[in-house]
Design an enzyme around this catalytic site. Structure first.
Site, PDB file in Angstrom:
ATOM      1  N   LYS A 112      40.556  35.716  38.123  1.00 61.20           N
ATOM      2  CA  LYS A 112      39.815  34.992  37.061  1.00 61.20           C
ATOM      3  C   LYS A 112      38.992  33.910  37.714  1.00 61.20           C
ATOM      4  O   LYS A 112      39.300  33.457  38.820  1.00 61.20           O
ATOM      5  CB  LYS A 112      40.804  34.389  36.064  1.00 61.20           C
TER       6      LYS A 112
HETATM    7  N1  GLU Z   1      38.592  37.929  29.949  1.00 64.75           N
HETATM    8  C1  GLU Z   1      39.384  38.940  29.329  1.00 64.75           C
HETATM    9  C2  GLU Z   1      40.856  38.622  29.479  1.00 64.75           C
HETATM   10  O1  GLU Z   1      41.241  37.492  29.620  1.00 64.75           O
HETATM   11  C3  GLU Z   1      38.999  40.332  29.785  1.00 64.75           C
HETATM   12  C4  GLU Z   1      39.167  40.605  31.239  1.00 64.75           C
HETATM   13  C5  GLU Z   1      38.584  41.927  31.687  1.00 64.75           C
HETATM   14  O2  GLU Z   1      38.132  42.693  30.863  1.00 64.75           O
HETATM   15  O3  GLU Z   1      38.602  42.162  32.889  1.00 64.75           O
HETATM   16  O4  GLU Z   1      41.681  39.479  29.382  1.00 64.75           O
END
Ligand code: GLU
Length: 427
Positions: A112
């Site tokens: 992330k």
């Molecule tokens: N940001 C989203 C989450 O927290 C999606 C992550 C993704 O699709 O890779 O799950």
């Protein structure tokens, strides 16, 4: 004083995920070597990059990408544009992604990141340059088989298209088109997946439906409140309406509104589209003091904004039967325990909001295999996957006699543990 408070709050997010991890690790008797590996992210990247603003001046931005673990496959997870993005937040959110992808049974690890900005302060052209330059600064720290970003708080399909285009532009002409799956959540016309836009909100409602079935209750006529009316909140509300539930309260950064007769998700969505993304000023509801939001009379609560929203300060006031975590980490550890003591169910984030990353996986497969999936197929497959996770979470809760969050963590950690035990540690 303000800075200290902010810092303390952010540190709490990583503490929160580690507390959840340790609780599960103790209960499942996690292998001690694997436990050491999983207690810390593999890689933490911080980049400072310059961008020319519209007025000709230059601003230096700080971007983050934390790669927590890739034992099961490439790092996967969103990029957010928010003032609260820092290394602790990125660490916590990357760690949750490892557990989310593992629980969902995807061939991914967790990552992330994001940029510490309020995107509202920048023009579209500036946001494009920030996004492209951030992508360039990350270089080969991301890649279609290595680390695959996606949308998160305040990041859009358009931004994902800029990421793909920038990343692909750095590759040789021959290689370029092979790299579209470096990022998911793209617009449909630029390699995106039908339904990726609504997938997280759809998944939240799949989770709520699974909960309702388990409890033997119907969603018809159930009253619910939503914190955050961005992508997740709006789509969750849309699918709750399809299931006959009534939206009675909404809170976002601009305020809190309430209507006992129900707020129409589509009307509110149209309103905020004309109102800078904010709910304040919506006429078909009453304005309420912000601190009364969590205590509103309702059956279901969907926090779909930021982390650490439900804390020991407000958990006692909650009247809902269930909290469905659309956001990542909305309930901190003390609040979690208060809700459990009050017999309020929690549908934990790593399960409840996993629809987004599950659809991202479908998009990645679609790009990788040169396929085109249709909306119905996407939603059906997503629902099957989430119902499987729900069952595994329930089975683990029974086996270990524990709450759903700890059970979800145990399931997720066990998969990663097995990969390490089978493969061993290099060299
Ligand atoms: N940001 C989203 C989450 O927290 C999606 C992550 C993704 O699709 O890779 O799950």
């Amino acid at each position: 004083m303000k800075t200290i408070e902010k810092e303390a709050k952010k540190m709490g997010m990583y503490e929160n995920v580690m507390h959840q991890f340790n609780r599960a690790a103790d209960l499942m008797d996690l292998n001690p070597s694997v436990r050491k590996i999983l207690a810390i992210p593999n890689t933490e990247i911080v980049v400072n990059f310059p961008v020319k603003l519209d007025d000709g001046s230059v601003e230096v931005f700080k971007g983050y990408r934390v790669q927590h673990n890739n034992a099961l496959g490439p790092y996967k997870g969103g990029l957010r544009y928010h003032e609260t993005v820092d290394i602790d937040a990125a660490r916590a959110l990357a760690t949750w992604m490892t557990w989310k992808t593992s629980l969902a049974g995807l061939p991914y690890g967790g990552g992330k990141g994001g940029v510490q900005i309020n995107p509202k302060n920048y023009s579209t052209a500036e946001l494009e340059r920030i996004t492209r330059r951030f992508t360039y600064a990350l270089g080969d720290n991301i890649g279609p088989e290595h680390d695959i970003p996606a949308p998160d708080v305040n990041t859009t399909p358009q931004m994902m298209a800029w990421i793909a285009d920038t990343y692909m532009s750095t590759k040789s002409t021959n290689e370029r088109t092979k790299h579209a799956h470096v990022v998911t959540g793209k617009p449909v016309g630029a390699g995106g997946l039908e339904g990726r836009d609504r997938a997280t909100g759809y998944g939240v409602v799949v989770g709520i439906k699974a909960w309702a079935k388990h409890k033997g209750v119907s969603l018809k006529g159930k009253r619910y409140i939503v914190q955050g009316f961005g992508n997740v909140g709006y789509w969750a509300a849309t699918f709750m309406k399809q299931n006959g539930a009534i939206l009675v309260g909404v809170q976002d950064a601009s305020g809190t509104i309430y209507n006992n007769e129900g707020i129409d998700p589509e009307a509110l969505h149209n309103f905020i589209g004309q109102n800078g993304g904010m709910i304040s000023g919506y006429i078909d509801a009453t304005v309420m003091p912000n601190d009364l939001f969590f205590g509103m009379d309702c059956d279901i609560m969907i926090p779909a904004a930021l982390g650490n929203q439900i804390t020991a300060d407000n958990a006692d006031s909650i009247k809902a039967m269930v909290v469905a975590e659309g956001a990542n980490g909305p309930v901190d550890v003390p609040a979690n325990d208060i809700l459990i003591a009050k017999n309020i169910d929690i549908i934990p984030d790593i399960f409840c909001n996993s629809g987004g990353v599950i659809a991202s996986y479908f998009e990645w497969l679609q790009n990788r295999n040169g396929e085109l999936w249709d909306l119905q197929e996407v939603l059906e497959k997503l629902e099957i996957k989430m119902n499987n996770s729900f069952k595994r979470m329930l089975d683990a809760a029974e086996k270990y006699n524990t709450d759903w969050r700890t059970a979800a963590f145990i399931e997720a950690i066990a998969r990663v543990e097995q990969a390490y035990l089978q493969r061993g540690i290099f060299p």
